[in-house]
Design a protein around this motif. Structure first.
Motif, short mmCIF file in Angstrom:
data_model
loop_
_atom_site.label_atom_id
_atom_site.label_comp_id
_atom_site.label_asym_id
_atom_site.label_seq_id
_atom_site.Cartn_x
_atom_site.Cartn_y
_atom_site.Cartn_z
N SER A 86 30.11 -65.32 36.46
CA SER A 86 29.79 -66.60 37.10
C SER A 86 28.35 -66.99 36.82
CB SER A 86 30.02 -66.52 38.61
OG SER A 86 29.01 -65.75 39.23
N ILE A 87 28.11 -68.30 36.86
CA ILE A 87 26.75 -68.83 36.80
C ILE A 87 26.55 -69.67 38.04
CG2 ILE A 87 26.57 -68.81 34.28
CD1 ILE A 87 27.09 -71.81 34.31
N GLY A 88 25.33 -69.70 38.55
CA GLY A 88 25.11 -70.46 39.77
C GLY A 88 23.66 -70.63 40.11
N GLY A 89 23.44 -71.11 41.33
CA GLY A 89 22.09 -71.37 41.80
C GLY A 89 21.95 -71.07 43.28
N ARG A 90 20.70 -70.91 43.67
CA ARG A 90 20.37 -70.59 45.05
C ARG A 90 19.09 -71.34 45.41
NH1 ARG A 90 19.98 -65.36 44.42
NH2 ARG A 90 21.97 -64.82 45.33
N ILE A 91 19.03 -71.88 46.62
CA ILE A 91 17.81 -72.50 47.15
C ILE A 91 17.43 -71.72 48.40
CG2 ILE A 91 16.81 -74.57 48.17
CD1 ILE A 91 18.73 -76.21 46.47
N ALA A 92 16.16 -71.43 48.56
CA ALA A 92 15.72 -70.67 49.72
C ALA A 92 14.52 -71.35 50.37
CB ALA A 92 15.36 -69.24 49.33
N TYR A 93 14.51 -71.34 51.69
CA TYR A 93 13.36 -71.84 52.45
C TYR A 93 12.95 -70.76 53.43
CZ TYR A 93 10.53 -74.38 55.80
OH TYR A 93 9.51 -74.76 56.61
N SER A 94 11.65 -70.45 53.47
CA SER A 94 11.16 -69.46 54.42
C SER A 94 9.91 -69.99 55.11
CB SER A 94 10.86 -68.14 53.71
OG SER A 94 9.84 -68.30 52.76
N ARG A 95 9.75 -69.56 56.35
CA ARG A 95 8.60 -69.98 57.16
C ARG A 95 8.12 -68.79 57.97
NH1 ARG A 95 6.80 -74.91 58.83
NH2 ARG A 95 5.70 -74.99 60.81
N SER A 96 6.81 -68.59 58.01
CA SER A 96 6.23 -67.45 58.73
C SER A 96 5.07 -67.91 59.60
CB SER A 96 5.71 -66.39 57.76
OG SER A 96 6.74 -65.85 57.00
N LEU A 97 4.92 -67.26 60.73
CA LEU A 97 3.81 -67.50 61.63
C LEU A 97 3.33 -66.16 62.16
CD1 LEU A 97 2.06 -69.43 63.43
CD2 LEU A 97 3.86 -69.19 65.13
N MET A 98 2.02 -65.93 62.06
CA MET A 98 1.44 -64.70 62.58
C MET A 98 0.18 -65.05 63.36
SD MET A 98 -0.04 -61.36 60.58
CE MET A 98 -1.53 -62.18 60.07
N ASP A 99 0.12 -64.58 64.58
CA ASP A 99 -1.05 -64.80 65.43
C ASP A 99 -1.57 -63.44 65.85
OD1 ASP A 99 -2.99 -65.73 67.09
OD2 ASP A 99 -1.63 -66.69 68.53
N MET A 100 -2.69 -63.03 65.24
CA MET A 100 -3.27 -61.73 65.54
C MET A 100 -4.39 -61.92 66.57
SD MET A 100 -4.73 -58.79 63.01
CE MET A 100 -6.07 -59.78 62.37
N GLY A 101 -4.15 -61.43 67.77
CA GLY A 101 -5.14 -61.55 68.82
C GLY A 101 -6.32 -60.62 68.60
N ASN A 102 -6.05 -59.39 68.20
CA ASN A 102 -7.13 -58.42 68.02
C ASN A 102 -6.68 -57.28 67.12
OD1 ASN A 102 -9.80 -57.53 68.69
ND2 ASN A 102 -8.84 -55.87 69.84
N LEU A 103 -7.61 -56.76 66.33
CA LEU A 103 -7.40 -55.56 65.53
C LEU A 103 -8.73 -54.81 65.45
CD1 LEU A 103 -5.90 -53.67 63.58
CD2 LEU A 103 -6.51 -55.22 61.73
N ALA A 104 -8.73 -53.62 65.99
CA ALA A 104 -9.94 -52.78 65.96
C ALA A 104 -9.65 -51.56 65.12
CB ALA A 104 -10.34 -52.39 67.37
#
Length: 195
Positions: A86-104
């Motif tokens: 078979s031959i074909g296609g794919r479309i992808a959408y991704s969304r990311s959110l990161m909120d880093m309050g603190n890193l020591a």
């Protein structure tokens, strides 16, 4: 020297039956139609991941706080141009959110690193074209193997901010991605495609 000559001679003798058959070796694999020509395949995949880490500690990491999510959706369509191909296609959408309050990070009494109020938001759209081949497992019409060769292009944007609102520093990024890949896998059908 005699051992090398003996090894070469035994190798030639062991390969002589293959040369007599024209260099072909019969593995006993019989090609059968797993998915016939003319079929359409349509599908989609969804994923959602959420993270919430509060006051995490591990080795040199201390007081690690982060919240965020990642969401991805990817529809796919393909057409079988030949039996099992078979031959074909794919479309992808991704969304990311990161909120880093603190890193020591504590590397000793004299070396400590502290990051806080870091925020990252990004999204990407990608499209792929692929060729996929199938091979059934034995006489099964439900279980098989596939191999997919694909090329993917994607474009994405992201924003990151560092610092509190009065001393905020922001960075905008744009990225282009080009991938070539091979992806093997296993497939199982709920019902038979053939009688």
């Amino acid at each position: 020297m005699n051992k090398l000559t003996l090894t070469v001679l035994l190798t030639i003798i062991s390969l002589t039956p293959l040369w007599a058959k024209g260099g072909k070796f019969d593995r006993g694999i019989e090609m059968k139609t797993f998915i016939p020509k003319g079929q359409w395949m349509v599908g989609a995949s969804f994923s959602y991941m959420e993270m919430d880490v509060d006051n995490y500690q591990w080795l040199v990491l201390e007081d690690f706080n982060i919240t965020g999510y990642t969401f991805k959706v990817s529809p796919i369509v393909s057409y079988f141009i030949r039996d099992n191909v078979s031959i074909g296609g794919r479309i992808a959408y991704s969304r990311s959110l990161m909120d880093m309050g603190n890193l020591a990070i504590s590397l000793g009494d004299d070396l400590n690193i502290n990051l806080s109020d870091y925020y990252l938001k990004s999204h990407m759209v990608s499209t792929s074209g692929f060729v996929r081949t199938y091979l059934n497992l034995g006489d099964s019409k439900r279980f098989g193997l596939f191999n997919e060769a694909r090329v993917t292009y994607g474009y994405g944007e992201g924003n990151s901010e560092n610092g509190s609102s009065d001393t905020s520093k922001a960075v905008h990024e744009a990225k282009h991605v080009l991938n070539f890949g091979i992806s093997p896998g296993m497939v199982a059908f709920v019902n038979n495609l053939q009688p």
